[in-house]
Design a protein around this motif. Structure first.
Motif, mmCIF file in Angstrom:
data_model
loop_
_atom_site.group_PDB
_atom_site.id
_atom_site.type_symbol
_atom_site.label_atom_id
_atom_site.label_comp_id
_atom_site.label_asym_id
_atom_site.label_seq_id
_atom_site.Cartn_x
_atom_site.Cartn_y
_atom_site.Cartn_z
ATOM 1 N N GLU A 12 -12.084 -9.620 -0.412
ATOM 2 C CA GLU A 12 -10.923 -9.490 0.036
ATOM 3 C C GLU A 12 -10.428 -9.066 1.184
ATOM 4 O O GLU A 12 -9.920 -8.722 2.118
ATOM 5 N N TRP A 17 -9.256 -9.267 9.066
ATOM 6 C CA TRP A 17 -8.956 -8.252 8.767
ATOM 7 C C TRP A 17 -10.098 -7.749 7.202
ATOM 8 O O TRP A 17 -10.634 -8.556 6.113
ATOM 9 N N MET A 19 -12.315 -5.380 4.945
ATOM 10 C CA MET A 19 -12.788 -5.355 3.444
ATOM 11 C C MET A 19 -13.559 -5.208 2.493
ATOM 12 O O MET A 19 -14.794 -6.411 2.544
ATOM 13 N N HIS A 39 -3.406 -11.723 -2.837
ATOM 14 C CA HIS A 39 -3.540 -10.635 -2.212
ATOM 15 C C HIS A 39 -4.434 -10.271 -1.912
ATOM 16 O O HIS A 39 -4.074 -9.656 -0.828
ATOM 17 N N ALA A 40 -5.518 -11.159 -1.398
ATOM 18 C CA ALA A 40 -6.633 -11.260 -0.335
ATOM 19 C C ALA A 40 -7.138 -12.009 -0.378
ATOM 20 O O ALA A 40 -7.495 -12.906 -1.117
ATOM 21 N N SER A 65 -4.129 -12.999 -8.879
ATOM 22 C CA SER A 65 -2.956 -11.937 -8.347
ATOM 23 C C SER A 65 -1.396 -12.238 -8.439
ATOM 24 O O SER A 65 -1.510 -13.443 -8.639
ATOM 25 N N LEU A 69 0.397 -10.933 -0.503
ATOM 26 C CA LEU A 69 -0.897 -10.206 0.584
ATOM 27 C C LEU A 69 -0.291 -8.723 1.113
ATOM 28 O O LEU A 69 -1.007 -7.945 1.374
ATOM 29 N N PHE A 72 -1.374 -5.774 -1.099
ATOM 30 C CA PHE A 72 -2.734 -6.173 -1.465
ATOM 31 C C PHE A 72 -2.769 -6.096 -3.291
ATOM 32 O O PHE A 72 -3.216 -5.899 -3.810
ATOM 33 N N ARG A 74 -0.790 -4.993 -5.317
ATOM 34 C CA ARG A 74 -0.127 -3.593 -6.118
ATOM 35 C C ARG A 74 1.304 -3.541 -6.641
ATOM 36 O O ARG A 74 1.595 -2.374 -6.570
ATOM 37 N N ASP A 230 -12.903 -1.859 -2.382
ATOM 38 C CA ASP A 230 -12.316 -1.260 -1.762
ATOM 39 C C ASP A 230 -11.878 0.288 -1.494
ATOM 40 O O ASP A 230 -11.541 0.298 0.066
#
Length: 256
Positions: A12, A17, A19, A39-40, A65, A69, A72, A74, A230
Motif C-alpha cells: 500500500e 509515500w 505505508m 486505492h494504493a 478497490s 487514491l 485510500f 475508504r 496500516d
C-alpha cells in the motif's frame, strides 16, 4: 491440528509515500492482500511485494478497490456497475501480470475498504464484482476465490456463479452485534492492544465467537483472519496473534 489463514493488507505504499512494514509482516502471515493501484500501490510496489511474498512462501491475493487514491479507498463511490466490473477486471489483470513476471500466482480476491463493506448488502455493486471475477476465471482458466465478510451478499452471489468463497474475520476491528464492522469514524472501531487482539483471535478461531462492541457475543466462522498492515503496531499485533494461536494448537495455513 486446527488451521487458519492469517492475512494482511500490504503493497500500500505509493511513490514516495510509505505505508506499513510489508517485509516484517511477510515473515508472519500466510496470505498477502496486495493493493492493485486504485486505492494504493503502484507498479514498482506491486512487483516488490510479489517478489517478497514468493521469497517468504506467502499466498497472494488481489486487494481491489474503488478508484479512490486520495481517500485510500475508504469513500463510497456510486459508480456505474459496468465500469466497476471493468475496473475490477483491470486491477486483477494488472496484479496477475506483475505476479507472473515475478514467479508468483494470484489465488484470491479481497475487495478493499468501502467497496468491501458496500458489497455486503449492495446487490448491484456485488454483482459487478462477481461478474469481474467470473470473467477473469473464465478467460484464463483460473480459480480465483473471493474473500469477504461472513453473511455478505457478495459471497452468496459468488457461490451461485461457482466461485470459491472464503470467510474473513478481523483481528483489529470492532464488530457490531449483527456481525458487520463498526465504521472507522466511530470511537473504538480499531483495536490496538496486541495481547487483547491475540486473545480475541484465539477465541474466534477455537470457539467461533467474537465480542461485539456492546459486549454481546457474535458467532463467526472464519477461514482467514486479517491484521491491517496500516494499523499502528501491526507487526507486533500479527506476531502476538501467531504466537497465541500456536500456543492454542492452531497452525497457520493459507486458505486459498
Amino acid at each position: 491440528m486446527a488451521t487458519v489463514d492469517l492475512n494482511a493488507d500490504m503493497g500500500e505504499s505509493f511513490g514516495s509515500w510509505q505505508m506499513g512494514d510489508d517485509e516484517a509482516l511477510l515473515g508472519i502471515v500466510t496470505s498477502a492482500n496486495v493493493a492493485c493501484g486504485f486505492h494504493a500501490g503502484d507498479a514498482v510496489v506491486m512487483g516488490r511485494t510479489c517478489t517478497a511474498a514468493v521469497e517468504h512462501g506467502v499466498c497472494i491475493g488481489a486487494h481491489v478497490s474503488y478508484r479512490d487514491l486520495a481517500g485510500f479507498g475508504r469513500n463510497f463511490v456510486d459508480v456505474d456497475p459496468g465500469r466497476l466490473r471493468d475496473e475490477v477486471i483491470y486491477q486483477l489483470s494488472a496484479l496477475r501480470g506483475v505476479a507472473e513476471v515475478h514467479g508468483a500466482e494470484v489465488r484470491y480476491v479481497k475487495p478493499h475498504g468501502a467497496l468491501y463493506n458496500t458489497i455486503v448488502h449492495h446487490e448491484v455493486q456485488a454483482k459487478a464484482v462477481v461478474e469481474a471475477i467470473s470473467a477473469v476465471n473464465a478467460a484464463s482458466s483460473t480459480d480465483l476465490a473471493l474473500l469477504g465478510l461472513p453473511g455478505a451478499l457478495v459471497l452468496d452471489l459468488a457461490e451461485q456463479q461457482g466461485i470459491r468463497t472464503l470467510r474473513e474475520a478481523f483481528a483489529d476491528r470492532a464488530y457490531n452485534p449483527d456481525g458487520t464492522l463498526v465504521p472507522r469514524r466511530h470511537e473504538g472501531s480499531v483495536l490496538h492492544n496486541p495481547d487483547e487482539v491475540a486473545e480475541r483471535v484465539v477465541t474466534l478461531v477455537t470457539r467461533g465467537v467474537v465480542s461485539a462492541i456492546d459486549g454481546t457475543e457474535v458467532a463467526i466462522k472464519a477461514d482467514s483472519v486479517c491484521v491491517h498492515g496500516d494499523t499502528p503496531g501491526a507487526v507486533s499485533m500479527a506476531a502476538a496473534v501467531r504466537d497465541r494461536l500456536a500456543a492454542a494448537g492452531v497452525e497457520l495455513q493459507a486458505a486459498a
